[in-house]
Structure formats: structure tokens, C-alpha cells
Design a protein around this motif. Structure first.
Motif, PDB file in Angstrom:
ATOM      1  N   LEU A  75     -62.577 -57.619 -19.127  1.00 17.85           N
ATOM      2  CA  LEU A  75     -63.192 -56.723 -20.184  1.00 17.85           C
ATOM      3  C   LEU A  75     -62.717 -57.465 -21.428  1.00 17.85           C
ATOM      4  O   LEU A  75     -63.412 -57.358 -22.420  1.00 17.85           O
ATOM      5  N   ALA A  76     -61.606 -58.822 -20.995  1.00 19.85           N
ATOM      6  CA  ALA A  76     -61.841 -59.478 -22.994  1.00 19.85           C
ATOM      7  C   ALA A  76     -61.979 -59.189 -24.076  1.00 19.85           C
ATOM      8  O   ALA A  76     -62.288 -59.627 -25.408  1.00 19.85           O
ATOM      9  N   SER A  77     -60.775 -57.791 -23.982  1.00 21.98           N
ATOM     10  CA  SER A  77     -60.514 -57.371 -25.486  1.00 21.98           C
ATOM     11  C   SER A  77     -59.632 -58.354 -26.262  1.00 21.98           C
ATOM     12  O   SER A  77     -58.453 -58.241 -26.190  1.00 21.98           O
ATOM     13  N   ALA A  78     -60.220 -58.181 -28.051  1.00 24.56           N
ATOM     14  CA  ALA A  78     -59.174 -58.577 -28.383  1.00 24.56           C
ATOM     15  C   ALA A  78     -58.108 -58.180 -29.467  1.00 24.56           C
ATOM     16  O   ALA A  78     -57.032 -57.886 -29.866  1.00 24.56           O
ATOM     17  N   GLN A  79     -58.146 -56.544 -28.620  1.00 22.97           N
ATOM     18  CA  GLN A  79     -57.310 -55.590 -28.675  1.00 22.97           C
ATOM     19  C   GLN A  79     -55.958 -55.382 -27.712  1.00 22.97           C
ATOM     20  O   GLN A  79     -54.853 -54.672 -27.702  1.00 22.97           O
ATOM     21  N   THR A  80     -56.622 -56.483 -26.837  1.00 20.97           N
ATOM     22  CA  THR A  80     -55.630 -56.507 -25.689  1.00 20.97           C
ATOM     23  C   THR A  80     -54.166 -57.005 -26.263  1.00 20.97           C
ATOM     24  O   THR A  80     -53.789 -57.672 -26.801  1.00 20.97           O
ATOM     25  N   SER A 103     -55.761 -66.043 -17.834  1.00 15.96           N
ATOM     26  CA  SER A 103     -56.704 -66.322 -17.373  1.00 15.96           C
ATOM     27  C   SER A 103     -56.708 -65.082 -18.861  1.00 15.96           C
ATOM     28  O   SER A 103     -58.431 -65.049 -19.611  1.00 15.96           O
ATOM     29  N   ALA A 104     -57.193 -63.881 -18.071  1.00 10.02           N
ATOM     30  CA  ALA A 104     -57.043 -63.119 -18.944  1.00 10.02           C
ATOM     31  C   ALA A 104     -56.526 -62.960 -20.354  1.00 10.02           C
ATOM     32  O   ALA A 104     -57.526 -63.063 -21.574  1.00 10.02           O
ATOM     33  N   MET A 105     -54.975 -63.423 -20.116  1.00  9.28           N
ATOM     34  CA  MET A 105     -54.927 -64.434 -21.831  1.00  9.28           C
ATOM     35  C   MET A 105     -55.732 -65.157 -22.492  1.00  9.28           C
ATOM     36  O   MET A 105     -56.133 -65.791 -24.289  1.00  9.28           O
ATOM     37  N   LEU A 106     -56.573 -66.101 -22.044  1.00  7.80           N
ATOM     38  CA  LEU A 106     -57.922 -66.812 -22.566  1.00  7.80           C
ATOM     39  C   LEU A 106     -58.732 -66.183 -22.914  1.00  7.80           C
ATOM     40  O   LEU A 106     -58.938 -66.577 -24.021  1.00  7.80           O
ATOM     41  N   HIS A 107     -59.379 -65.411 -21.594  1.00  7.89           N
ATOM     42  CA  HIS A 107     -60.569 -64.816 -21.862  1.00  7.89           C
ATOM     43  C   HIS A 107     -60.576 -63.788 -23.808  1.00  7.89           C
ATOM     44  O   HIS A 107     -61.164 -63.535 -24.645  1.00  7.89           O
TER      45      HIS A 107
END
Length: 170
Positions: A75-80, A103-107
Motif C-alpha cells: 500500500l505504501a501510504s505516506a499516512q501510515t 519493509s513497510a517502513m522503507l516503502h
């Protein structure tokens, strides 16, 4: 490459088409359905999937949590909320969960997500036992242009795992 792209596009199409069903199954379906739904929602490109996936991180089954972390990468959302990922990167007992959180943080960082102490989390995780965590953290620190971490990243040039060494060179 083309075939993988076509498969990903088909997954996106189906995830968007069945978004409501996927969210219902993730929230209340049996474990197998929750696992599949968590992963599929990452392909939906639906901004509403973010809150559903964040909630799935609290699932009682660790496999659902790991799939939700993987989906957050896709999903790679800037809102995560990066604090949720940071906590798992540092404290989770399962190396696969730590790897998927990194990995999620990187994306998400590549999509310009911001959070508190991202550098600190990535620096701490440079010494993780899991090679994928070390790899992702070297890339995170490079994305953040964290010059204070150069010496720590340089140590990874001598890592026993080739992918970690490549990330450190990158």
C-alpha cells in the motif's frame, strides 16, 4: 517482468472490486480468510485500507499480522503511522514480522511518510539478527540521508549476507 506486472495489475483490479468483502473477512472471518484478505488489501490502492490493515496488526494470529505488515508495504501510504511499524521492528519476537515492518517502513518513507525517531529505530535495527531487517534499515537510513549513520552502515559492508552488503554499498 511483464508477467509479474500483469499479475499485480490483476490483483489490484480484484482487490478493488472485492474491497468490501475483503474488509469484512479481515475483520471477522476465519484465520485463513483473514490472512488472504490482509495480503489482498495491500493491492487495493484504497486509502481506506490503511486503517483496516493497522487494526489487523492486533490480530490474535501472528500470520495475519505479518500479512498485514506485508500489505502495508504494498500500500505504501505516506499516512501510515510509522510508530506502529517502529515498535514491531524493535520489539517483535518473530523475525519475519520485524522484516515486514522494516519493509513497510522503507516503502512508506519512500512515499514521504514521516514519524518520530525513524532514524533511531533504523539505527537500532541495523544489528538485528534477521538479514532483511538489516538490509531495509540500511536503505531507510539512506532514504533519510542520515549522515550520522554512515559509520554504522559501513560495518554492514562486512556482513556475512550478500544482500545486506549490497544495501550498505547502495
Amino acid at each position: 517482468g511483464r508477467r509479474a506486472g500483469a499479475i499485480a495489475e490483476e490483483l489490484r483490479h480484484r482487490a478493488r472490486k472485492h474491497y468490501q468483502l475483503l474488509t469484512q473477512e479481515l475483520e471477522s472471518g476465519p484465520v485463513r480468510n483473514r490472512m488472504i484478505s490482509a495480503m489482498a488489501l495491500g493491492f487495493s490502492n484504497n486509502p481506506d485500507a490503511l486503517s483496516v490493515l493497522i487494526s489487523a496488526l492486533e490480530d490474535e494470529d501472528e500470520r495475519v499480522e505479518i500479512n498485514a505488515l506485508t500489505a502495508l508495504s504494498q500500500l505504501a501510504s505516506a499516512q501510515t503511522p510509522l510508530s506502529v511499524l517502529s515498535e514491531r521492528m524493535i520489539n517483535h519476537r518473530n523475525p519475519k514480522a520485524r522484516a515486514m515492518a522494516s519493509s513497510a517502513m522503507l516503502h512508506c518513507i519512500r512515499k514521504k511518510a514521516i514519524g518520530d525517531n525513524m532514524q533511531g529505530t533504523a539505527r537500532l535495527s541495523l544489528i538485528d539478527d534477521e538479514p532483511l531487517v538489516r538490509t531495509n534499515c540500511a536503505l531507510i537510513l539512506a532514504e533519510l540521508y542520515d549522515s550520522d549513520s554512515v559509520e554504522s552502515i559501513e560495518r554492514l559492508l562486512y556482513d556475512e549476507i550478500p544482500i545486506v552488503r549490497r544495501a550498505a554499498r547502495g
